[in-house]
Structure formats: structure tokens, C-alpha cells
Design an enzyme around this catalytic site. Structure first.
Site, PDB file in Angstrom:
ATOM      1  N   HIS A   1       0.836  -1.209   0.000  1.00  0.00           N
ATOM      2  CA  HIS A   1       0.000   0.000   0.000  1.00  0.00           C
ATOM      3  C   HIS A   1       0.869   1.257   0.000  1.00  0.00           C
ATOM      4  O   HIS A   1       0.582   2.235  -0.694  1.00  0.00           O
ATOM      5  CB  HIS A   1      -0.871   0.056   1.261  1.00  0.00           C
ATOM      6  CG  HIS A   1      -1.912  -1.003   1.369  1.00  0.00           C
ATOM      7  ND1 HIS A   1      -1.920  -1.943   2.365  1.00  0.00           N
ATOM      8  CD2 HIS A   1      -3.012  -1.256   0.607  1.00  0.00           C
ATOM      9  CE1 HIS A   1      -2.980  -2.729   2.229  1.00  0.00           C
ATOM     10  NE2 HIS A   1      -3.650  -2.345   1.164  1.00  0.00           N
TER      11      HIS A   1
ATOM     12  N   ASP B   1      -4.298  -8.012  -6.983  1.00  0.00           N
ATOM     13  CA  ASP B   1      -5.716  -8.209  -7.268  1.00  0.00           C
ATOM     14  C   ASP B   1      -5.937  -7.958  -8.760  1.00  0.00           C
ATOM     15  O   ASP B   1      -6.586  -6.981  -9.155  1.00  0.00           O
ATOM     16  CB  ASP B   1      -6.555  -7.260  -6.415  1.00  0.00           C
ATOM     17  CG  ASP B   1      -6.361  -7.533  -4.936  1.00  0.00           C
ATOM     18  OD1 ASP B   1      -6.780  -8.598  -4.474  1.00  0.00           O
ATOM     19  OD2 ASP B   1      -5.755  -6.695  -4.248  1.00  0.00           O
TER      20      ASP B   1
ATOM     21  N   GLN C   1      -9.468  -7.632 -10.011  1.00  0.00           N
ATOM     22  CA  GLN C   1     -10.049  -6.357  -9.549  1.00  0.00           C
ATOM     23  C   GLN C   1      -9.595  -5.210 -10.454  1.00  0.00           C
ATOM     24  O   GLN C   1     -10.393  -4.351 -10.841  1.00  0.00           O
ATOM     25  CB  GLN C   1      -9.618  -6.099  -8.106  1.00  0.00           C
ATOM     26  CG  GLN C   1      -9.925  -4.712  -7.601  1.00  0.00           C
ATOM     27  CD  GLN C   1      -9.715  -4.583  -6.103  1.00  0.00           C
ATOM     28  OE1 GLN C   1     -10.556  -4.983  -5.321  1.00  0.00           O
ATOM     29  NE2 GLN C   1      -8.584  -4.028  -5.684  1.00  0.00           N
TER      30      GLN C   1
HETATM   31  O1  PAF Z   1      -8.283  -3.843  -2.873  1.00  0.00           O
HETATM   32  C1  PAF Z   1      -8.932  -3.418  -1.903  1.00  0.00           C
HETATM   33  O2  PAF Z   1      -8.412  -3.224  -0.803  1.00  0.00           O
HETATM   34  C2  PAF Z   1     -10.429  -3.178  -2.051  1.00  0.00           C
HETATM   35  O3  PAF Z   1     -11.009  -4.134  -2.861  1.00  0.00           O
HETATM   36  C3  PAF Z   1     -10.757  -1.760  -2.541  1.00  0.00           C
HETATM   37  C4  PAF Z   1     -10.216  -1.502  -3.932  1.00  0.00           C
HETATM   38  C5  PAF Z   1     -10.188  -0.745  -1.566  1.00  0.00           C
HETATM   39  C6  PAF Z   1     -12.269  -1.559  -2.595  1.00  0.00           C
HETATM   40  O4  PAF Z   1     -12.853  -1.741  -1.335  1.00  0.00           O
END
Ligand code: PAF
Length: 281
Positions: free
Chosen positions: A37, A150, A153
Site C-alpha cells: 500500500h 488483485d 479487480q
Molecule cells: O483492494 C482493496 O483493498 C479493495 O477491494 C478496494 C479496492 C479498496 C475496494 O474496497
């Protein structure tokens, strides 16, 4: 670093920045922050004038109530990490801010959500798309940053940005790994010490399949080699391991296709901790 807890406060701040001509980077997270992050935040700080990070454990993307309940929540520790990484404002809304009324809109990403995470976590991507689109509307970023761990995602978010004409750039950042190869994840901190020593096998299995693909083996052979490797560790419960087209995420053809980039993706549980990872070849 400012801390914003309401949706109107975030909207007002980002509107003011836009009027000043500042470029806004957004890093959406669910907290329990790790180095992966922080690299997103540092990159966002280098590429934009201001950075908004959000921390919201989004209930609508959990298909398992226990997983939601046990998801690590460390807001104070997270806030201390974000400022030094270059975050300008931290958005930490409550559920009532993000969902003043229950969301009724349903997203349908077609074939993209019928595989892997979409198949094994029904409703997951609907919840992700709902909350990410809300964050895009509230923060109106020029760029939004997501981790490649992810992969599905990222693909879904890109599709949503294209379909809904969001005026922003999606930036995908390579997976950050521990020294032993384990992909960084907020869920790693829930692994028992014994499972933590087993978990690097997931990446080893992906690398094994990747080597086979690079050596010209078929997707089916590479997939089977990785599955067999993981089967040697009974504590790892494999949910899926797929070799897919890296763009469409649909199963790779049985025979190698020149120039096609492939993603090897897996989900597995160690104890009650479910982890995902992928490698793109
Ligand atoms: O990857 C994540 O932590 C979550 O899926 C996100 C993108 C913050 C959406 O809640």
C-alpha cells in the site's frame, strides 16, 4: 495529513483542489496497511500534487460474514504510516457515509466475473465496483492506484472506468513481496507462524508454472505442475489455480500462442486465511 470522515468533507476538499488546478491521486484501501500500500501512496505522491488514501472495510464486497468480521482493522497505526509516505488526506468514512441507503444498483461484468474470484466469491466484484465508483465520484481523482496482486479487480475497475467514462487514469502497481516471495496482503498478519512458513509455496507454485510456460510448455501442463506442487503441502487448501489470458482473464488456449501474455492466478486457504496471488508471463 488531514483526516476526513464524511463524504461532503472529502467532496469539498477535492473540489477546492481541482479549482486550484491540483492533480489528485487516489489510493483506495481497506486498511491494515503494508509496504505494498505504501508503495502505491509513494507513487501517487510522485505523480500527483495531492494524494487521498481511503480506508474503508467495505461490507458489500465480502461474501463471507466471518471474513468481514475478522478483517484486520488498525486505523491508528495506518494513519501514522500514511503521512510519511506522502498522503495529503486520509478518508476514513463510516458505513453510513458510504451507504446512506443500501445500494440497489447491480454491476454485471459478463464473462470477466464468471471466473476465479468472481466465480468463488459471488457478489464480490459488485461490491468492489459499487464502492470504487462511489470513491471516484467523491474524490474525483486524476489517477487511481491499485495493486496488481488483485489482477481481476484491476481488470474490473478498468472495465468500469471505460464503460462509465470516468475521467481518470487507472494505475496498476506490481505486487510487492516479502523476502521469501509471499505477496504482501493485509490478511498475512492472520496466518499462524506455521502457516506463514508454508505460505511462500503459493508464489513458488506460480513461478514453477511460469517457468514451464516460458519454456514453451502448454498452459494445461504448467497448471498441472503447479497444482501437483501445492498438493505436497496438505495444509494448503487450493481453491483454484488457472492459467488465463492476462487481458480477458478467460482460460488460456490449450496450446501456446505466440505473443499472448498469460496470467497464472490462484486462491488458497491456510487455516481460515484465504490468500490470492498471480504472476503474469
Ligand atoms: O483492494 C482493496 O483493498 C479493495 O477491494 C478496494 C479496492 C479498496 C475496494 O474496497
Amino acid at each position: 495529513m488531514q483526516i476526513l470522515q464524511s463524504a461532503p468533507a472529502l467532496q469539498a476538499q477535492t473540489e477546492a483542489w481541482r479549482q486550484q488546478g491540483l492533480r489528485i491521486g487516489l489510493v483506495p484501501t481497506m486498511g491494515a496497511l503494508h509496504e505494498g500500500h505504501l508503495q502505491l501512496v509513494r507513487t501517487a505522491a510522485a505523480e500527483n500534487d495531492v494524494v487521498v488514501a481511503s480506508i474503508f472495510v467495505n461490507p458489500t464486497q465480502f461474501n463471507n460474514a466471518e471474513d468481514f468480521r475478522l478483517y484486520p482493522r488498525l486505523p491508528e497505526a495506518d494513519a501514522e504510516l500514511l503521512g510519511p509516505a506522502g498522503c495529503t488526506a486520509l478518508f476514513m468514512p463510516g458505513v453510513e457515509q458510504m451507504y446512506p441507503t443500501p445500494a440497489k444498483l447491480r454491476f454485471d461484468f459478463g464473462a470477466l466475473e464468471h471466473v476465479m474470484e468472481g466465480a468463488f466469491r459471488p457478489g464480490h466484484f459488485n461490491g468492489v465496483a459499487t464502492v470504487v465508483s462511489k470513491l471516484f465520484h467523491l474524490a474525483r481523482p486524476h489517477r487511481a492506484y491499485f495493486g496488481q496482486k488483485d489482477l481481476q479487480q484491476v481488470t474490473i475497475v478498468r472495465q468500469m472506468v471505460a464503460d462509465l467514462s470516468f475521467d481518470l487514469e487507472v494505475v496498476a502497481f506490481p505486487t510487492v513481496r516479502e523476502a521469501d516471495g509471499l505477496a504482501m496482503s493485509s490478511r498475512n498478519r492472520r496466518l499462524t507462524p506455521a502457516d506463514r512458513t508454508r505460505a511462500p509455496r503459493l508464489y513458488q507454485a506460480l513461478e514453477l508454472a511460469a517457468e514451464q510456460l516460458r519454456a514453451g510448455q502448454s498452459a494445461a501442463a504448467a497448471r498441472q505442475a503447479a497444482i501437483d506442487y501445492l498438493a505436497q503441502e496438505p495444509a494448503i487448501q487450493l481453491e483454484y489455480l488457472e492459467v488465463a489470458d492476462a487481458q480477458t482473464l478467460q482460460p488460456a488456449p490449450t496450446q501456446p500462442v505466440a505473443e499472448q501474455s498469460l496470467a497464472i492466478c490462484l486462491a488458497a486457504s491456510l487455516g481460515d486465511v484465504r490468500l490470492i496471488d498471480n504472476v503474469v508471463v
